[in-house]
Scaffold this active site. Structure first.
Site, PDB file in Angstrom:
ATOM      1  N   GLU A   1     -29.424  26.429   6.245  1.00 48.95           N
ATOM      2  CA  GLU A   1     -29.495  26.729   6.988  1.00 48.95           C
ATOM      3  C   GLU A   1     -28.877  24.844   7.243  1.00 48.95           C
ATOM      4  O   GLU A   1     -29.050  24.164   7.755  1.00 48.95           O
ATOM      5  CB  GLU A   1     -29.893  26.588   8.391  1.00 48.95           C
ATOM      6  CG  GLU A   1     -29.300  27.332   9.612  1.00 48.95           C
ATOM      7  CD  GLU A   1     -29.840  25.894  10.861  1.00 48.95           C
ATOM      8  OE1 GLU A   1     -28.367  25.010  10.509  1.00 48.95           O
ATOM      9  OE2 GLU A   1     -30.377  25.910  11.749  1.00 48.95           O
TER      10      GLU A   1
ATOM     11  N   CYS B   1     -27.350  22.207  15.895  1.00 48.62           N
ATOM     12  CA  CYS B   1     -26.005  22.505  15.248  1.00 48.62           C
ATOM     13  C   CYS B   1     -25.390  24.263  15.780  1.00 48.62           C
ATOM     14  O   CYS B   1     -24.387  23.357  15.136  1.00 48.62           O
ATOM     15  CB  CYS B   1     -27.384  23.266  13.459  1.00 48.62           C
ATOM     16  SG  CYS B   1     -27.971  21.849  12.504  1.00 48.62           S
TER      17      CYS B   1
END
Length: 460
Positions: free
Chosen positions: A233, A267
């Site tokens: 990720e 993020c």
């Protein structure tokens, strides 16, 4: 040499330093992980669930103390830190309650169709898994891996970011106190240079990483050479598209909250705000006002909305991106200058009149800086939303059903949130596409990433 230390971002003061683990200690901990896995994999799921529930109880009971530690180490507000702790407790309970169903044998076909008396899929753990984790959600990022991995029968080795060592050590202690065997979850106080040594060890069977694109490339390359599975990720530059039919006031409030989440260091926070020209003036006015209203200050103060950025280098990176945009013609609608105070603070900032030559057009800004674009129609909005190498999350604001359907189908992202802020839930898979990584965390998918889906075929 890597410095492993707690440095308070609100003051710039080094609070505590730690010695990195020597090679002998690393090898000892890997050996313990492998030995523990040999027996832990056979523990009943009900027993694992008892331990995982106990971990949740500890998190809830000590949320204030743990939250203060997170705030001290990386600067998020105390309210946000305590919310992170409680979210981790929720995830632990979710996997404690659902692991048995997620791991149950699955019969995808009629045995007769494949010429068997019985045919099914069994999910079995892989072994020790290395988790390379970042500082921005120092507890949540780890727990969303650890809870499903431990419930599946795997064991974990954590290489956390070097600026959150106390949180890293707390996590090992958390699972030990909850009742898990000593080798089920261990923290390795090591720098990035030692990751390859751990990942190449044959006793380590897989890896997961949340972090930067370069770090992801490195881990993926090593794991690929060793033929070990990985979940990555990585970064995101999430679009937030607003169409005329949307609730503009709600969209503007949510936009400001998303961009300033975790002091702008998330993020999946919206970063690029793409607004239809028919509602752009109204949205801009409300959005800029909401960004200006965010209070920057001591993260321990309950009235603070935005604390400091995590490090001096992190703030410098944000300043460079803003300066690059301004130097190439961008306008600053609010913010844009660091406050004159100790600590690594940066104000909520909105940039507009952006062009493709500016770094902010393609790079992720890890701070409370928003890029505001105006577009003439939905087609241009989707094209601009997808005009990035990232593909983590996305937001679409519209009350038009046809537009909603088009956004869902055409936005290149691991997640599409319609009329709401992108976030993560234990019940839903989480991850990205393109340069935002691959694989999924959370939900049943996240548990199965580190399981061997073993096919069983038996004749009469």
């Amino acid at each position: 040499m890597t410095t492993i230390a707690t440095t308070n971002p609100a003051t710039g003061k080094v609070e505590k330093t730690f010695d990195a683990a020597a090679d002998e200690e690393i090898d000892r901990r890997i050996a313990l992980a492998a030995q523990t896995f040999a027996t832990y994999r056979n523990t009943e799921i009900a027993r694992r669930a008892e331990w995982m529930t106990a971990a949740a109880d500890i998190l809830d009971r000590e949320a204030g103390e743990i939250g203060a530690l997170l705030t001290t180490e990386m600067g998020k507000t105390l309210a946000a830190a305590e919310a992170e702790v409680r979210k981790c407790a929720t995830a632990c309970r979710f996997y404690a309650g659902n692991a048995a169903d997620f791991l149950a044998d699955r019969r995808p076909a009629d045995p007769g169709d494949v010429g068997a008396r019985d045919a099914y899929v069994r999910y079995e753990p892989l072994g020790p898994v290395l988790a390379v984790m970042p500082w921005n959600f120092p507890l949540w990022q780890v727990v969303r891996f650890a809870a499903p991995a431990l419930m599946a029968g795997n064991v974990g080795l954590l290489k956390h970011s070097s600026n959150v060592p106390q949180t890293a050590l707390f996590l090992e202690d958390l699972f030990r106190r909850a009742g898990f065997p000593a080798g089920a979850f261990q923290t390795l106080l090591i720098g990035s240079a030692k990751v390859e040594r751990v990942l190449r060890d044959p006793r380590v069977k897989a890896a997961t990483l949340t972090g930067s694109e370069p770090a992801g490339r490195s881990v993926a390359a090593i794991a690929g050479d060793e033929i070990k599975p990985t979940v990555l990720e990585l970064g995101g530059s999430d679009p937030f598209v607003v169409m005329p039919s949307a609730d503009i006031a709600a969209a503007a409030r949510t936009a400001a909250d998303s961009r300033c989440l975790n002091n702008g260091q998330s993020c999946i926070s919206a970063k690029r705000f793409i607004v239809h020209e028919d509602c752009a003036d109204e949205f801009e006015e409300l959005f800029v006002a909401a960004m200006r209203a965010k209070r920057v200050g001591d993260p321990m103060d309950a009235s603070t909305d935005i604390g400091p950025l995590v490090s001096e280098d992190g703030r410098a990176d944000v300043e460079e991106l803003v300066a690059d945009a301004v130097g190439k013609g961008a306008r600053v609608l609010c913010g844009g200058e660091r406050p004159d105070r100790p600590g690594w603070y940066y104000p909520p900032t909105v940039l507009t009149d952006l062009t493709t030559e500016m770094r902010v057009f393609q790079e992720e800004v890890f701070g409370p800086v928003a890029s505001l674009y105006r577009v003439r129609d939905i087609g241009v909005a989707i094209e601009l939303a997808n005009a990035t190498g990232f593909g983590l999350g996305s937001n679409a604001w519209t009350r038009d059903a046809a537009e909603q359907d088009r956004f869902v189908r055409e936005l290149d992202a691991g997640q599409v949130f319609v009329n709401g802020m992108t976030t993560s839930y234990p019940q839903l898979p989480f991850g990205g596409v393109k340069r935002s990584g691959y694989g999924r965390e959370l939900s049943a998918e996240g548990m199965h990433e580190f399981c061997n889906a073993k096919t069983i075929w038996a004749a009469a």
